[in-house]
Structure formats: structure tokens, C-alpha cells
Write an enzyme that holds these catalytic residues in place. Sequence first.
Site, PDB file in Angstrom:
ATOM      1  N   ASP A 358       0.844  -1.209   0.000  1.00  0.00           N
ATOM      2  CA  ASP A 358       0.000   0.000   0.000  1.00  0.00           C
ATOM      3  C   ASP A 358       0.875   1.255   0.000  1.00  0.00           C
ATOM      4  OD1 ASP A 358      -2.286   1.904   1.013  1.00  0.00           O
ATOM      5  OD2 ASP A 358      -3.291  -0.010   0.700  1.00  0.00           O
ATOM      6  N   ASP A 359       0.310   2.347   0.405  1.00  0.00           N
ATOM      7  CA  ASP A 359       0.928   3.680   0.417  1.00  0.00           C
ATOM      8  C   ASP A 359       2.292   3.678   1.119  1.00  0.00           C
ATOM      9  OD1 ASP A 359       1.229   6.386   0.293  1.00  0.00           O
ATOM     10  OD2 ASP A 359      -0.607   6.895   1.376  1.00  0.00           O
ATOM     11  N   ARG A 438      -5.892  16.230   2.372  1.00  0.00           N
ATOM     12  CA  ARG A 438      -5.185  15.331   3.293  1.00  0.00           C
ATOM     13  C   ARG A 438      -3.738  15.783   3.538  1.00  0.00           C
ATOM     14  NH1 ARG A 438      -3.880   8.968   2.093  1.00  0.00           N
ATOM     15  NH2 ARG A 438      -3.656   8.303   4.254  1.00  0.00           N
ATOM     16  N   LYS A 474      -3.970  -1.072  -6.666  1.00  0.00           N
ATOM     17  CA  LYS A 474      -4.988  -0.437  -5.820  1.00  0.00           C
ATOM     18  C   LYS A 474      -4.948   1.041  -6.166  1.00  0.00           C
ATOM     19  CE  LYS A 474      -6.187   0.477  -0.970  1.00  0.00           C
ATOM     20  NZ  LYS A 474      -5.997   0.072   0.417  1.00  0.00           N
ATOM     21  N   TRP A 475      -6.018   1.539  -6.793  1.00  0.00           N
ATOM     22  CA  TRP A 475      -6.093   2.924  -7.289  1.00  0.00           C
ATOM     23  C   TRP A 475      -6.895   3.733  -6.279  1.00  0.00           C
ATOM     24  CZ3 TRP A 475      -5.678   4.570 -12.890  1.00  0.00           C
ATOM     25  CH2 TRP A 475      -6.119   5.877 -13.087  1.00  0.00           C
ATOM     26  N   ASP A 476      -6.216   4.610  -5.574  1.00  0.00           N
ATOM     27  CA  ASP A 476      -6.852   5.347  -4.480  1.00  0.00           C
ATOM     28  C   ASP A 476      -7.186   6.775  -4.926  1.00  0.00           C
ATOM     29  OD1 ASP A 476      -7.740   5.840  -1.908  1.00  0.00           O
ATOM     30  OD2 ASP A 476      -5.889   5.207  -0.924  1.00  0.00           O
ATOM     31  N   ASN A 478      -8.021  10.228  -2.515  1.00  0.00           N
ATOM     32  CA  ASN A 478      -8.330  10.651  -1.152  1.00  0.00           C
ATOM     33  C   ASN A 478      -8.714  12.116  -0.988  1.00  0.00           C
ATOM     34  OD1 ASN A 478      -7.882   8.170   0.424  1.00  0.00           O
ATOM     35  ND2 ASN A 478      -5.831   8.290  -0.437  1.00  0.00           N
ATOM     36  N   CYS A 524     -10.395   2.297  -4.985  1.00  0.00           N
ATOM     37  CA  CYS A 524     -10.438   2.691  -3.581  1.00  0.00           C
ATOM     38  C   CYS A 524     -10.533   4.206  -3.587  1.00  0.00           C
ATOM     39  CB  CYS A 524      -9.170   2.230  -2.882  1.00  0.00           C
ATOM     40  SG  CYS A 524      -9.046   2.812  -1.195  1.00  0.00           S
ATOM     41  N   ASP A 546     -12.718   1.979   4.801  1.00  0.00           N
ATOM     42  CA  ASP A 546     -11.517   1.917   5.633  1.00  0.00           C
ATOM     43  C   ASP A 546     -11.841   1.339   7.009  1.00  0.00           C
ATOM     44  OD1 ASP A 546      -9.726   2.808   3.824  1.00  0.00           O
ATOM     45  OD2 ASP A 546      -9.611   4.864   4.564  1.00  0.00           O
TER      46      ASP A 546
HETATM   47  C1  DGJ Z   1      -7.057   5.388   1.900  1.00  0.00           C
HETATM   48  C2  DGJ Z   1      -7.405   3.951   1.647  1.00  0.00           C
HETATM   49  O1  DGJ Z   1      -8.770   3.755   1.811  1.00  0.00           O
HETATM   50  C3  DGJ Z   1      -6.594   3.047   2.552  1.00  0.00           C
HETATM   51  O2  DGJ Z   1      -6.961   1.722   2.370  1.00  0.00           O
HETATM   52  C4  DGJ Z   1      -5.141   3.268   2.280  1.00  0.00           C
HETATM   53  O3  DGJ Z   1      -4.832   2.817   1.000  1.00  0.00           O
HETATM   54  C5  DGJ Z   1      -4.795   4.731   2.441  1.00  0.00           C
HETATM   55  N1  DGJ Z   1      -5.663   5.578   1.682  1.00  0.00           N
HETATM   56  C6  DGJ Z   1      -3.381   4.981   2.032  1.00  0.00           C
HETATM   57  O4  DGJ Z   1      -3.047   6.293   2.108  1.00  0.00           O
END
Ligand code: DGJ
Length: 745
Positions: A358-359, A438, A474-476, A478, A524, A546
Site C-alpha cells: 500500500d501507500d 489530506r 490499488k487505485w486510491d 483521497n 479505492c 476503511d
Molecule cells: C485510503 C485507503 O482507503 C486506505 O486503504 C489506504 O490505502 C490509504 N488511503 C493509504 O493512504
Amino acid sequence: MSQPLRLVILYNALIMKRIISILATALCVLTASAQIRIATPGTELILKADVGAEPQIQYFGERLSDTDVANLQAAGVPNHNAYPAYGLWCASEASLGVTHSDGNMSTVLRVESVTQTDEPTAKVTRIKMKDTVYPFYVTLCYRAYQDVDMIETWTEIENLEKKPVVLTRFDSGYLPLRAGDVWISHLHGTWAAEGLLVQEPLDRGMRVIKNKDGARNSHTDHSEVMFSLDGKPQENTGRVIGAALCYSGNYEIRVDTKDTDYHEFYAGINPDNSAYNLAAKEIFKTPELALTFSDEGLSGASRNFHRWGRKYKLAHGDKERKILLNSWEGVYFDINEPGMDQMMADIASMGGELFVMDDGWFGVKYPRLTDNCALGDWEVDRNKLPNGIGWLVEQAHKHGIKFGIWIEPEMTNTTSELYEKHPEWVIKAPEREVVKGRGGTQLVLDLGNPEVQDFVFGIVDDLLSENPEIDYIKWDANMPISNHGSQYLSKDKQSHLYIEYHRGFAAVCDRIRAAYPDVTIQACASGGGRANWGVLPWFDEFWVSDNTDALQRIYMQWGTSYFFPAIAMASHISATPNHTVFRTTSIKYRIDVAMSGRLGMEIQPKNMTEEEKALCRKAISEYKEIRPVVQFGDIYRLVSPYDSHNMASMMYVSPEKDGAVFYWWKTETFYDDHLPRVKMAGLDPSKTYKVRELNRIDNVPLPYEGLSFTGKFLMENGLEIPLKHKVDYHKQDDWSSRVLYLVAE
Ligand code: DGJ
């Protein structure tokens, strides 16, 4: 000759001409009938579309006999315009609002032609309408699938005026619903509490559900609804209409109940701050609104959404999903080579098939140690990963699993090399201080800008061309669009910001899928911000939330399952106390909940006890057995957690009805509680099913372990589920859950 007769002749001549021209392809038939039947195997939508008149919706529901269709008008039909435009009868709600090039704000549309064409598995009906004064056209389109009960509707709005017109409203579809104890079911939520079910009777007045996030659209309310037509919603009985707007951006759903016998349902792109200047000769295509009908209750409508989704709207909807470990809740930003390798070894030893880093793996000038920098700088941080991604992919290979990676390609931070180089790429209001997201630094890239689209495509392209063995992304996303302003769009097109963003998103996703059709991609967006059928054609699944707390997940996954199948719902076993709600649930309970979706893990395995690992190993092995039933089966929700019975239960049944998985979760614990005995559903009454409990922790098996029962008995009587687990005293807790696998003999 009378005007209508001349029109009919003209219409028939047109039909002949069109038939001759399309016979060559044998795909397309022009229909002269004024009553248009748009049918799927079990449902139909009936419109009246006389040339020169406004099109009218007469019926949507179960498929009718020819006799009933012939006499439909006499029985009483809504007679509502199928796509009301604003301008005359102004007090009524409209699907379309147009300011014509001369400033006229009224539009009057009349049917010009109706065509029906065949696609391999669907029939498409196109009702072309023209304004009575202006060369302005709207084509009302319906795609009726021939193998699933789903009708998609959308419009194509064409401006043949000499100058641009302004579209102020542009719905995808409209449907009148006969009033009389109609209830709406829809999903509401927020970050970490997505997909919660709301059910309420429709009363007089306007009910509006809408989203303005800009980038993502399902954290708060969802763009899908169900209408129970026969009173309080029931899961397995009663008539239900379901509707899903397939759009990744801002949407608006309205249910208007005035002084008539109908609730009027409208759905489309949210027009707030989105007036669209439609240039001369330009066509504006609205997103699809998917409509379904079931007389088998809410679960029946869900099954229709799931079958259609898996077949037509979900990337790789026919392929089993891998069981994975995601690094996020296990290590957060603390990425390093030994740590990643240990997690890969651990998930492999438990039988998992994929590891997702992940990140936190990138950033050279600004290493991504926390969430306040480096988005956009998609270069590996060699301090954390000296041997780069390639080494990790190789290690995964050695462990016998696949490798996946996290990216957030639509975003940047003010603390990033990308922003330093391209400040003009971010979405920002002119003359204003930018609002940041964020980490106090995050910004959204302007996906309407083709250079940004190239950049975003390039992120995926670089990763996958340099590491062709990467199996999963995993394409996020935020951050919402918090600043109105495109530095790319011209001044007169600033109101196109949201629409162009999602056109850009679609264009990038198209390019990625054309180049990398096989890679698995998760949508995501701070959890469940992108659970939408407008996103999923490019994505294999979405991160439900989350919040991985098993108890709250029962409620979220219950709601989300109304519209989305288990195969698309990423559902992970995580640590306790849970990192979001700090609840401690048993590992068995967490497993039993996660196993009702696309099973994965989101935990640091090295912090698990050997007993926990053993149970997870067993669960993973058993999930592999039930995976086809869970991921491709039909859902039957049995007892809702929202109904305050202190428990919830649902099941999946294979399409052939030769296997089923039954879930039972206690949601509250009280002494002397008397929980209902759950009747199963969806089984073949004449088949006999052998019962086997999965993930068993009890010292003694259930009394019916290994015994067989008819589908009829299981559906009429069900099996008693003990309130507690029979485990050693020191292992007792207040959590109780069961997963039963039923196999037809
Ligand atoms: C938000 C996602 O929903 C989490 O699962 C994770 O990937 C974080 N971002 C990472 O910054």
C-alpha cells in the site's frame, strides 16, 4: 391528406428506406408501432411514441401478455412524458433544461423516429425527438438485455443550431411510479461508515439524493435506489424497482410527489455548477441509468444487479478473485524490504495468493513517510526499497504469490516534485488561495487536461511496462474537488470542470484497459468512495470501507450488497482492537464476516498468534472451496441487521442450486435472548443438501454436521443455530457466528 396520415406515410417510407439500408447488416429494424415494448427475459418497459407527439411511459414491470399490452391504455397508464423538457408547463419538474442560442429557455420535443437495433445480447431502442422550432435533437435510448433483467437508459443531446446552447439540466432517465405505500431503500454514509441502509416510505414532497464530491461519489449517499412497491420493504417477496446511475461523478436523484397518483423519479448528472455549453454539432451523451424490476423482493432486485454487473459492468466479472494481504493496516507508511518480504512469506504460508504493498513506497526528493507529500512523484524510495519494485515482484514469485501495488494517480501534494514542476496541472480557483486536503497539502490534478491524462496513464504504463508481473493495482483517491477552477479550461467553460474531470477519468481508464486488459484494479477512494457502476467497468472490485470492524462491516456490506455483488466487495480480516472503532471482536467472527465478500487480510501477520494464523489458514483453504458460490452465486438476504433481531443472516446459492453458503452473525449479546430461527431461501426444494460447518472452532460439531436436509425443509424450517460457541471456558467471548456450506447430493 390529414397531417397525421401524411406523417404515418412518411414514417413508413422512412422505415422502408431504413430497412433496406440495414438489411445488409441484418442488425437493425425500424419499428412503426406506436407502442414500443422494450423487453428483457422477465421485465418490460412500454412506451407510446407516436411520430409528432411527445413520447410517453406507460408501464414498467413484469413482462406482459400481448392481450394485456393491447389493453394497457384502458387499464390506466401514467401518460407521462418520457423525458420532460423545461419551458412550457414550467411548474413541473423537468429532465432537460436548455437555453437555446437565441436565449429562449423553452424546449418542446416531439418524436421524429423510432429505431430498434440488435446487439449481440441486447436490443437497443432509440426514440429520436426534435424541438418543434429549433434544430435541436434529443435521442432517448434504451438498451434491453436479452439474458439479464436490466434496461439501461440514457440520452444523446444534439445541437444543430448555429451557435452553442447551454444545457442547465441533463438527466439520464425518468420513470413515473404509481403511488400507494411505496418505500425507497438507499445507501447513506460517510468515511468509515459507507453503504448504510436507509429505508423510508415515500411521502409528498421532493426527495433529493445527490453528490457534489467532484472526484468520488459514494461515501455519503449512493446513486442507486430501490423502490418497494408493495409497502414496507421485504427481502424475498414483493415488487421492487431498482435503479442505478452509472456515473463516476456528481449525480442527482429526485423523487417528486405532487398532487398526482405518481412518484416521479429523475436521475442524472448533478447540474449544480455544471451548466454545459453545447457547441454547434456537438452531441452530449448522458450516463446510463440502469433499471430493473423483480417480484422477488429486494434480494431479487439485487440478484438482477449482480448478474448484469458481473456480466456487463465489472472488469473480469467472470473470473475468481485472489485472496490477498494488503499492507496498510499492518504497517501503514512503514514500508521496507524485510517487512514486505515477511508479509509476503506470511500470507503465502496461510494459503493467500497475492500481496499488495500500500501507500508509502515512493518519493525521492520528498520521501512519503506520512500523508503530507510526494503524490505525483511515482519513483521508488530507495531508502526504503533499495532494490526497487522488481525485487519485490521477484520475491513474491519465490513465495508463489502475485504482487500488487498502491497508487493515487489523480492527486498531488504541494510538497512534491510534480507540483513544483506543474503547478498549472492542479484544480484551483483563479485568484484564490487553494484549499488543500489530506496532510494539509493534497490537491487534485485537473483530469480534464489532456497533458494530465497522459501523465496519469504514464504512471500505470511505467509501472506495468517496467514490471509486467505486477498483477494488481490499488487505485486510491483521497480528496474531493474542493476548489472550483480549471487552469486548462477556457473562461467560458469553467462550469464544465466536473464533467470534463470524469471524461478525462474515463479516457485514462479506457487507455489503461486497452493496454493492460488483464491487470486487476481495485477502486479505492478513502475507502468506499467509488462504489458505482460508472466506475466498475474498468475496475475489478472496490474497497468497501476503511472501517474493517467486523460488526460495522455487517451493516455496511449488507447495504452495499443491495447493488453490488460479493465478487466486487473487498472484505478483509484485520487486527483488534479495530483501528477505526477500537472494538475487539473474535478472529472467528472477523473471518466469518470477511468470508462473505472478496476475502482478504489487512493485518500484520507477525503480530498474530499461531492459533489465529491456523484459523486463517483453514479459512483461506475453505474459502477456496466456496469461492465460486460466493463470487458467482445468487444472494438471498434473510434477516437484516437493521431489523433489531440481534443477529443477521444471508446466503449465496450457486446458479445451478447445487451449492450454497449460509452466514449467520450475532450482532448483540444478551442473556436469555431468543433469536429467530432462520429460514433459508433460494435452494431447490427437491434437492437434498449435506451440511458442513466452515471455520469451526467449537469442541463438538453442530448436531447436524454431515447430515442432509431437503431444500424444502431448510427453506420452511431452517436449522437451529446455538447462541454461543462450545469452546473452553477461557476462550469464551460475546461473539458468535456460523458459516455453513450446503452441497447438493
Ligand atoms: C485510503 C485507503 O482507503 C486506505 O486503504 C489506504 O490505502 C490509504 N488511503 C493509504 O493512504
